[in-house]
Structures are given as structure tokens and as C-alpha cells.
Design a protein around this motif. Sequence first.
Motif, short mmCIF file in Angstrom:
data_model
loop_
_atom_site.label_atom_id
_atom_site.label_comp_id
_atom_site.label_asym_id
_atom_site.label_seq_id
_atom_site.Cartn_x
_atom_site.Cartn_y
_atom_site.Cartn_z
N MET A 1 17.41 69.21 50.80
CA MET A 1 18.44 70.11 50.33
C MET A 1 17.79 71.23 49.52
O MET A 1 16.92 71.00 48.69
N ALA A 2 18.21 72.47 49.77
CA ALA A 2 17.63 73.63 49.11
C ALA A 2 18.00 73.66 47.63
O ALA A 2 19.10 73.29 47.23
N LYS A 3 17.05 74.11 46.83
CA LYS A 3 17.28 74.26 45.39
C LYS A 3 18.05 75.56 45.16
O LYS A 3 17.95 76.50 45.93
N PRO A 4 18.82 75.63 44.06
CA PRO A 4 19.56 76.86 43.77
C PRO A 4 18.60 78.01 43.43
O PRO A 4 17.51 77.78 42.92
N ASN A 5 19.04 79.23 43.72
CA ASN A 5 18.28 80.41 43.37
C ASN A 5 18.85 80.94 42.06
O ASN A 5 20.02 81.30 41.98
N TYR A 6 18.02 81.01 41.04
CA TYR A 6 18.45 81.39 39.70
C TYR A 6 18.42 82.91 39.47
O TYR A 6 18.72 83.36 38.38
N SER A 7 18.06 83.69 40.47
CA SER A 7 17.92 85.13 40.30
C SER A 7 19.22 85.77 39.83
O SER A 7 20.30 85.41 40.29
N GLY A 8 19.09 86.71 38.91
CA GLY A 8 20.24 87.47 38.45
C GLY A 8 20.08 87.90 37.01
O GLY A 8 19.11 87.58 36.34
N THR A 9 21.07 88.64 36.55
CA THR A 9 21.14 89.08 35.16
C THR A 9 22.30 88.34 34.51
O THR A 9 23.40 88.28 35.08
N PHE A 10 22.05 87.77 33.34
CA PHE A 10 23.03 86.94 32.65
C PHE A 10 23.16 87.39 31.20
O PHE A 10 22.15 87.64 30.53
N HIS A 11 24.41 87.48 30.71
CA HIS A 11 24.69 87.88 29.34
C HIS A 11 25.21 86.67 28.55
O HIS A 11 26.09 85.95 29.04
N PHE A 29 14.21 81.67 6.90
CA PHE A 29 15.67 81.81 6.77
C PHE A 29 16.16 83.18 7.24
O PHE A 29 17.12 83.27 8.00
N ALA A 30 15.52 84.25 6.77
CA ALA A 30 15.99 85.61 7.12
C ALA A 30 15.92 85.85 8.63
O ALA A 30 16.86 86.37 9.22
N LEU A 31 14.82 85.47 9.24
CA LEU A 31 14.66 85.67 10.68
C LEU A 31 15.65 84.80 11.47
O LEU A 31 16.22 85.25 12.47
N ARG A 32 15.90 83.58 11.00
CA ARG A 32 16.90 82.72 11.66
C ARG A 32 18.26 83.40 11.67
O ARG A 32 18.98 83.36 12.67
N LYS A 33 18.64 83.99 10.55
CA LYS A 33 19.95 84.65 10.45
C LYS A 33 20.04 85.81 11.43
O LYS A 33 21.08 86.01 12.07
N ILE A 34 18.96 86.57 11.57
CA ILE A 34 18.95 87.69 12.52
C ILE A 34 19.08 87.16 13.94
O ILE A 34 19.90 87.62 14.72
N VAL A 35 18.26 86.17 14.29
CA VAL A 35 18.26 85.62 15.65
C VAL A 35 19.63 85.06 16.01
O VAL A 35 20.11 85.23 17.14
N CYS A 36 20.29 84.43 15.06
CA CYS A 36 21.60 83.82 15.34
C CYS A 36 22.68 84.87 15.60
O CYS A 36 23.71 84.55 16.20
N LEU A 37 22.44 86.11 15.20
CA LEU A 37 23.39 87.19 15.45
C LEU A 37 23.16 87.89 16.79
O LEU A 37 24.02 88.60 17.28
N LEU A 38 21.98 87.69 17.38
CA LEU A 38 21.63 88.37 18.63
C LEU A 38 22.41 87.82 19.81
O LEU A 38 22.77 86.65 19.85
N LYS A 39 22.66 88.68 20.78
CA LYS A 39 23.32 88.31 22.03
C LYS A 39 22.37 88.65 23.18
O LYS A 39 22.46 89.71 23.79
N PRO A 40 21.44 87.76 23.48
CA PRO A 40 20.43 88.07 24.50
C PRO A 40 20.99 88.20 25.91
O PRO A 40 22.02 87.63 26.24
N THR A 57 13.88 87.55 28.58
CA THR A 57 14.96 87.46 27.59
C THR A 57 14.89 88.73 26.75
O THR A 57 13.86 88.99 26.11
N MET A 58 15.97 89.49 26.76
CA MET A 58 15.98 90.79 26.08
C MET A 58 17.05 90.82 24.99
O MET A 58 18.17 90.38 25.21
N THR A 59 16.64 91.34 23.83
CA THR A 59 17.57 91.55 22.72
C THR A 59 17.29 92.91 22.10
O THR A 59 16.28 93.55 22.42
N THR A 60 18.14 93.33 21.19
CA THR A 60 17.91 94.58 20.48
C THR A 60 16.78 94.43 19.46
O THR A 60 16.27 95.42 18.95
#
Length: 138
Positions: A1-11, A29-40, A57-60
Motif C-alpha cells: 500500500m502506498a504511503k501518503p504524500n505529505y507535500s503542501g503548505t500548511f498553516h 523564559f523570554a524566548l519561550r513566550k515569543i515562540v508560543c505566540l508564533l503561528k508557523p 518551518t517559517m515564522t516571522t
Amino acid sequence: MAKPNYSGTFHMVSQDNMDAYLATLDINFALRKIVCLLKPTKQVEHDPATGGMRIRTMTTFKNFDMDFSLGKEFTEDLGPVDGRVCQTTVDWAGDKLLCVQRGEKEGRGWTHWLEGNLLHLEMRCEGVTAKQVFKKAD
């Protein structure tokens, strides 16, 4: 059975327990707070014929690229994440992608799987688990 193809852009649409996971990685702590606000955004290129994958994986704040061949161990530079280097293998576990990262932290790795147009990511380290869910772009 073929494996799924994961290609694509995901938000990212949700995440759970990220602060505790990052604390386990010794992120301050400071970096954790920033990372937790990101929407990759994840861009996945998957060539089922060769087993080659690229997950970007892209973020601002910071981007992280991971290029690998399924089933082949490689040295992964996690400098952009937590400053560590580990030996990483990503391979199939059924229809899921299972990553094992051997290094300073025990039980480190992640699992990706698809459910319809959703890409799930479960990250693990030293018994702590965080989860992110991404929706495929139309």
C-alpha cells in the motif's frame, strides 16, 4: 500500500503544551513566550519515489529547514531551535512519519501524520509532549 504524500503548505491552527516542551529543551523564559505566540507555516516537499523530504518551518521570528532521506540517519543542527546537534532518523511508522533525535536529551523526537487536510505534529522530549495542528492551504 502506498504511503501518503505529505507535500503542501500548511498553516498552524492550534498548539498545546508548547511552553512546557520548550522548558524541557532549556529554552529561556523570554524566548519561550515569543515562540508560543508564533503561528508557523510549514512547507513540505516529499518525493515518494526517492524517499527525500524537505520540511521548512517559517515564522516571522526565525525559519528552520530540515532536509533528509527517509530511513537514513543524519546529523541535524538544531542551533536555530535550542543550540544542540543530534543524530536524527525519520522513517515510516505505518502512515506516520516518526523522527528519533539522539543526543543530550532523552526521548527526543516527533511524529507527523495527516488526517484529511490537517497535518498533526507531536513533539516529545524527556516525557513531555507538545502538539501542533496545521491546515493545508487551499
